[in-house]
Scaffold this motif. Sequence first.
Motif, PDB file in Angstrom:
ATOM      1  N   SER A 174       0.425  -1.098   0.236  1.00 31.40           N
ATOM      2  CA  SER A 174      -0.271   0.203   0.083  1.00 31.40           C
ATOM      3  C   SER A 174       0.998   1.219  -0.074  1.00 31.40           C
ATOM      4  O   SER A 174       1.639   0.904   0.057  1.00 31.40           O
ATOM      5  CB  SER A 174      -0.812  -0.004   1.299  1.00 31.40           C
ATOM      6  N   SER A 175       0.342   2.493  -0.146  1.00 29.49           N
ATOM      7  CA  SER A 175       0.830   4.126  -0.383  1.00 29.49           C
ATOM      8  C   SER A 175       0.599   5.310   0.371  1.00 29.49           C
ATOM      9  O   SER A 175       0.223   5.778   0.003  1.00 29.49           O
ATOM     10  CB  SER A 175       1.386   4.264  -2.033  1.00 29.49           C
ATOM     11  N   ASP A 176      -0.886   4.313   1.187  1.00 31.33           N
ATOM     12  CA  ASP A 176      -1.553   4.668   1.257  1.00 31.33           C
ATOM     13  C   ASP A 176      -0.984   6.116   2.624  1.00 31.33           C
ATOM     14  O   ASP A 176       0.201   6.123   2.776  1.00 31.33           O
ATOM     15  CB  ASP A 176      -3.110   4.610   2.476  1.00 31.33           C
ATOM     16  N   GLY A 177      -2.161   6.340   3.946  1.00 29.24           N
ATOM     17  CA  GLY A 177      -1.446   7.433   4.920  1.00 29.24           C
ATOM     18  C   GLY A 177      -1.073   6.555   5.883  1.00 29.24           C
ATOM     19  O   GLY A 177      -0.338   6.679   6.586  1.00 29.24           O
ATOM     20  N   ASP A 178      -1.822   4.457   5.533  1.00 25.15           N
ATOM     21  CA  ASP A 178      -1.097   4.246   6.706  1.00 25.15           C
ATOM     22  C   ASP A 178       0.726   3.841   6.144  1.00 25.15           C
ATOM     23  O   ASP A 178       1.969   3.870   6.875  1.00 25.15           O
ATOM     24  CB  ASP A 178      -1.558   2.683   6.803  1.00 25.15           C
ATOM     25  N   ALA A 179       0.660   3.614   5.303  1.00 24.63           N
ATOM     26  CA  ALA A 179       2.356   3.799   4.754  1.00 24.63           C
ATOM     27  C   ALA A 179       2.927   5.013   4.974  1.00 24.63           C
ATOM     28  O   ALA A 179       4.490   4.720   5.741  1.00 24.63           O
ATOM     29  CB  ALA A 179       2.452   3.493   3.309  1.00 24.63           C
ATOM     30  N   ARG A 180       2.898   6.559   5.014  1.00 24.42           N
ATOM     31  CA  ARG A 180       3.835   7.253   5.319  1.00 24.42           C
ATOM     32  C   ARG A 180       3.370   7.362   6.824  1.00 24.42           C
ATOM     33  O   ARG A 180       4.358   7.556   7.335  1.00 24.42           O
ATOM     34  CB  ARG A 180       2.978   8.600   4.940  1.00 24.42           C
ATOM     35  N   LEU A 181       2.522   6.831   8.457  1.00 18.24           N
ATOM     36  CA  LEU A 181       2.223   7.288   9.353  1.00 18.24           C
ATOM     37  C   LEU A 181       3.298   5.906   9.784  1.00 18.24           C
ATOM     38  O   LEU A 181       4.217   6.707  10.487  1.00 18.24           O
ATOM     39  CB  LEU A 181       0.924   6.775  10.181  1.00 18.24           C
ATOM     40  N   LEU A 182       3.137   4.436   9.601  1.00 18.01           N
ATOM     41  CA  LEU A 182       3.788   4.070   9.149  1.00 18.01           C
ATOM     42  C   LEU A 182       5.636   4.302   9.445  1.00 18.01           C
ATOM     43  O   LEU A 182       6.105   4.102  10.697  1.00 18.01           O
ATOM     44  CB  LEU A 182       4.256   2.458   9.357  1.00 18.01           C
ATOM     45  N   ALA A 183       5.413   4.753   8.651  1.00 15.73           N
ATOM     46  CA  ALA A 183       7.550   4.955   7.999  1.00 15.73           C
ATOM     47  C   ALA A 183       7.954   6.025   8.980  1.00 15.73           C
ATOM     48  O   ALA A 183       9.010   6.472   9.365  1.00 15.73           O
ATOM     49  CB  ALA A 183       7.240   5.649   6.202  1.00 15.73           C
ATOM     50  N   GLN A 184       6.764   7.226   9.349  1.00 12.01           N
ATOM     51  CA  GLN A 184       7.622   7.909  10.491  1.00 12.01           C
ATOM     52  C   GLN A 184       7.717   7.106  11.873  1.00 12.01           C
ATOM     53  O   GLN A 184       8.514   7.828  12.427  1.00 12.01           O
ATOM     54  CB  GLN A 184       6.453   9.217  10.684  1.00 12.01           C
ATOM     55  N   GLN A 185       6.827   6.191  12.431  1.00  6.13           N
ATOM     56  CA  GLN A 185       6.427   5.790  13.491  1.00  6.13           C
ATOM     57  C   GLN A 185       7.834   4.949  13.574  1.00  6.13           C
ATOM     58  O   GLN A 185       8.270   4.088  14.526  1.00  6.13           O
ATOM     59  CB  GLN A 185       5.905   4.718  13.990  1.00  6.13           C
ATOM     60  N   MET A 186       8.798   4.507  12.457  1.00  6.76           N
ATOM     61  CA  MET A 186       9.240   3.705  12.534  1.00  6.76           C
ATOM     62  C   MET A 186      10.844   4.038  12.315  1.00  6.76           C
ATOM     63  O   MET A 186      10.814   5.146  11.983  1.00  6.76           O
ATOM     64  CB  MET A 186       9.571   2.636  11.420  1.00  6.76           C
ATOM     65  N   PRO A 187      11.934   3.376  13.680  1.00  4.99           N
ATOM     66  CA  PRO A 187      13.516   3.987  12.861  1.00  4.99           C
ATOM     67  C   PRO A 187      14.405   3.748  11.949  1.00  4.99           C
ATOM     68  O   PRO A 187      15.112   3.087  11.721  1.00  4.99           O
ATOM     69  CB  PRO A 187      14.560   3.604  13.715  1.00  4.99           C
ATOM     70  N   ASN A 188      13.704   4.653  10.542  1.00  4.86           N
ATOM     71  CA  ASN A 188      14.214   3.992   9.101  1.00  4.86           C
ATOM     72  C   ASN A 188      15.458   4.681   9.085  1.00  4.86           C
ATOM     73  O   ASN A 188      15.992   5.594   9.550  1.00  4.86           O
ATOM     74  CB  ASN A 188      12.799   4.420   8.069  1.00  4.86           C
ATOM     75  N   PRO A 189      15.677   4.213   7.831  1.00  6.33           N
ATOM     76  CA  PRO A 189      17.148   5.179   7.706  1.00  6.33           C
ATOM     77  C   PRO A 189      16.998   6.668   7.742  1.00  6.33           C
ATOM     78  O   PRO A 189      18.236   7.077   8.046  1.00  6.33           O
ATOM     79  CB  PRO A 189      17.656   4.166   6.368  1.00  6.33           C
ATOM     80  N   VAL A 190      15.866   7.117   7.176  1.00  5.91           N
ATOM     81  CA  VAL A 190      15.476   8.664   6.947  1.00  5.91           C
ATOM     82  C   VAL A 190      15.455   9.033   8.443  1.00  5.91           C
ATOM     83  O   VAL A 190      16.221  10.203   9.218  1.00  5.91           O
ATOM     84  CB  VAL A 190      14.430   8.969   6.486  1.00  5.91           C
ATOM     85  N   SER A 191      14.788   8.957   9.511  1.00  2.96           N
ATOM     86  CA  SER A 191      15.010   9.299  10.774  1.00  2.96           C
ATOM     87  C   SER A 191      16.331   8.821  11.193  1.00  2.96           C
ATOM     88  O   SER A 191      16.766   9.874  12.179  1.00  2.96           O
ATOM     89  CB  SER A 191      13.839   8.899  11.175  1.00  2.96           C
ATOM     90  N   ALA A 192      17.172   7.913  11.182  1.00  2.00           N
ATOM     91  CA  ALA A 192      18.042   7.514  12.462  1.00  2.00           C
ATOM     92  C   ALA A 192      18.855   8.328  11.272  1.00  2.00           C
ATOM     93  O   ALA A 192      20.008   8.633  11.982  1.00  2.00           O
ATOM     94  CB  ALA A 192      18.608   6.237  12.162  1.00  2.00           C
ATOM     95  N   LEU A 193      19.020   8.714  10.384  1.00  2.00           N
ATOM     96  CA  LEU A 193      20.345   9.604   9.485  1.00  2.00           C
ATOM     97  C   LEU A 193      19.984  11.357   8.987  1.00  2.00           C
ATOM     98  O   LEU A 193      20.234  11.884   9.149  1.00  2.00           O
ATOM     99  CB  LEU A 193      20.029   9.393   8.123  1.00  2.00           C
ATOM    100  N   ASP A 194      18.591  11.221  10.310  1.00  2.00           N
ATOM    101  CA  ASP A 194      17.846  12.935  10.493  1.00  2.00           C
ATOM    102  C   ASP A 194      18.509  14.001  11.657  1.00  2.00           C
ATOM    103  O   ASP A 194      18.209  14.613  11.758  1.00  2.00           O
ATOM    104  CB  ASP A 194      16.691  13.110  10.855  1.00  2.00           C
ATOM    105  N   PHE A 195      19.739  13.996  11.137  1.00  2.00           N
ATOM    106  CA  PHE A 195      20.583  14.603  12.002  1.00  2.00           C
ATOM    107  C   PHE A 195      20.900  16.278  11.483  1.00  2.00           C
ATOM    108  O   PHE A 195      20.375  16.564  10.422  1.00  2.00           O
ATOM    109  CB  PHE A 195      22.341  13.900  11.965  1.00  2.00           C
ATOM    110  N   LYS A 196      20.906  16.778  12.324  1.00  2.00           N
ATOM    111  CA  LYS A 196      20.913  19.053  12.784  1.00  2.00           C
ATOM    112  C   LYS A 196      22.395  19.122  11.876  1.00  2.00           C
ATOM    113  O   LYS A 196      22.891  18.847  12.719  1.00  2.00           O
ATOM    114  CB  LYS A 196      20.197  19.046  14.402  1.00  2.00           C
ATOM    115  N   LEU A 197      21.961  19.383  10.635  1.00  2.00           N
ATOM    116  CA  LEU A 197      23.585  19.548  10.356  1.00  2.00           C
ATOM    117  C   LEU A 197      24.062  21.268  10.724  1.00  2.00           C
ATOM    118  O   LEU A 197      25.449  21.547  10.552  1.00  2.00           O
ATOM    119  CB  LEU A 197      23.404  20.066   9.115  1.00  2.00           C
ATOM    120  N   ASP A 198      22.172  22.332  11.272  1.00  2.00           N
ATOM    121  CA  ASP A 198      22.536  23.551  11.865  1.00  2.00           C
ATOM    122  C   ASP A 198      23.435  22.992  13.034  1.00  2.00           C
ATOM    123  O   ASP A 198      23.099  22.883  13.430  1.00  2.00           O
ATOM    124  CB  ASP A 198      21.932  23.557  11.412  1.00  2.00           C
TER     125      ASP A 198
END
Length: 248
Positions: A143-167
């Motif tokens: 699926s590619s609906d809101g549930d997919a996006r919500l779960l991606a935000q809740q899981m520690p995926n590579p985006v969130s795990a690399l979401d470092f503050k460069l400033d």
Amino acid sequence: MTVAALPILTACGTGPETPDRPAASESASAASSAEVLKPGTELSVAQADKLLQEALAAMPTGHVVVSQTPAATPPPDGDHYLGIEIEGDLVAESWHREAGEALGARTAYRVTGYRVAGTFDGDPVELVLQDGETYLHREGEWSSDGDARLLAQQMPNPVSALDFKLDPDPLATTTYVGKETIGGVLTDHYKNSAELEGQSPRFVRTDHLYLDGDGRLVRIRSEAPVYGTVTMDITAHGEPVTITRPEV
């Protein structure tokens, strides 16, 4: 009940679509500088910022293993943080920001695609990010609906795990811990600690960065007292990766 992932350093941002990916050897200066640092040495904001910029720029692709371990005591906001294990590949891009731009001269970094599989609260899941769209495979269906996006935000995926503050964060403290072997690789261990403003009770987040001799990230471990720990191990830096879009 809200399910959430451990909050990690906030980051990245937008920039021109012009990749600028230096070879790992070009990023060795940050790692080699650790040779003259003594354990316990505190880095300046500029030094810590440069260290992270070069480490991310040296990682256009990678194989990642990400795990989240919830804290023994639930957080005061009542959220429920789950144990999560995922593994897969990522593709990213970096570009050079000129000195006149908002963040000054620096390398920006953004994960543009990943494909990971693992377990979410004991259930098998697979997540794919491709062309800005998130896809979820769960219970035998994509699926590619809101549930997919919500779960991606809740899981520690590579985006969130690399979401470092460069400033550069003037409130954060970065300390060189010393040498440590991770998965058979000798690394330089740095610890970054920051107290998040407006939090009650007092909330201190600690991030541990482990860099190899070429200045590449080997492990990231983020800890927060009431939220738990997220660990991401990274291998196969720069090796070819193809992320394909699932048929939904």
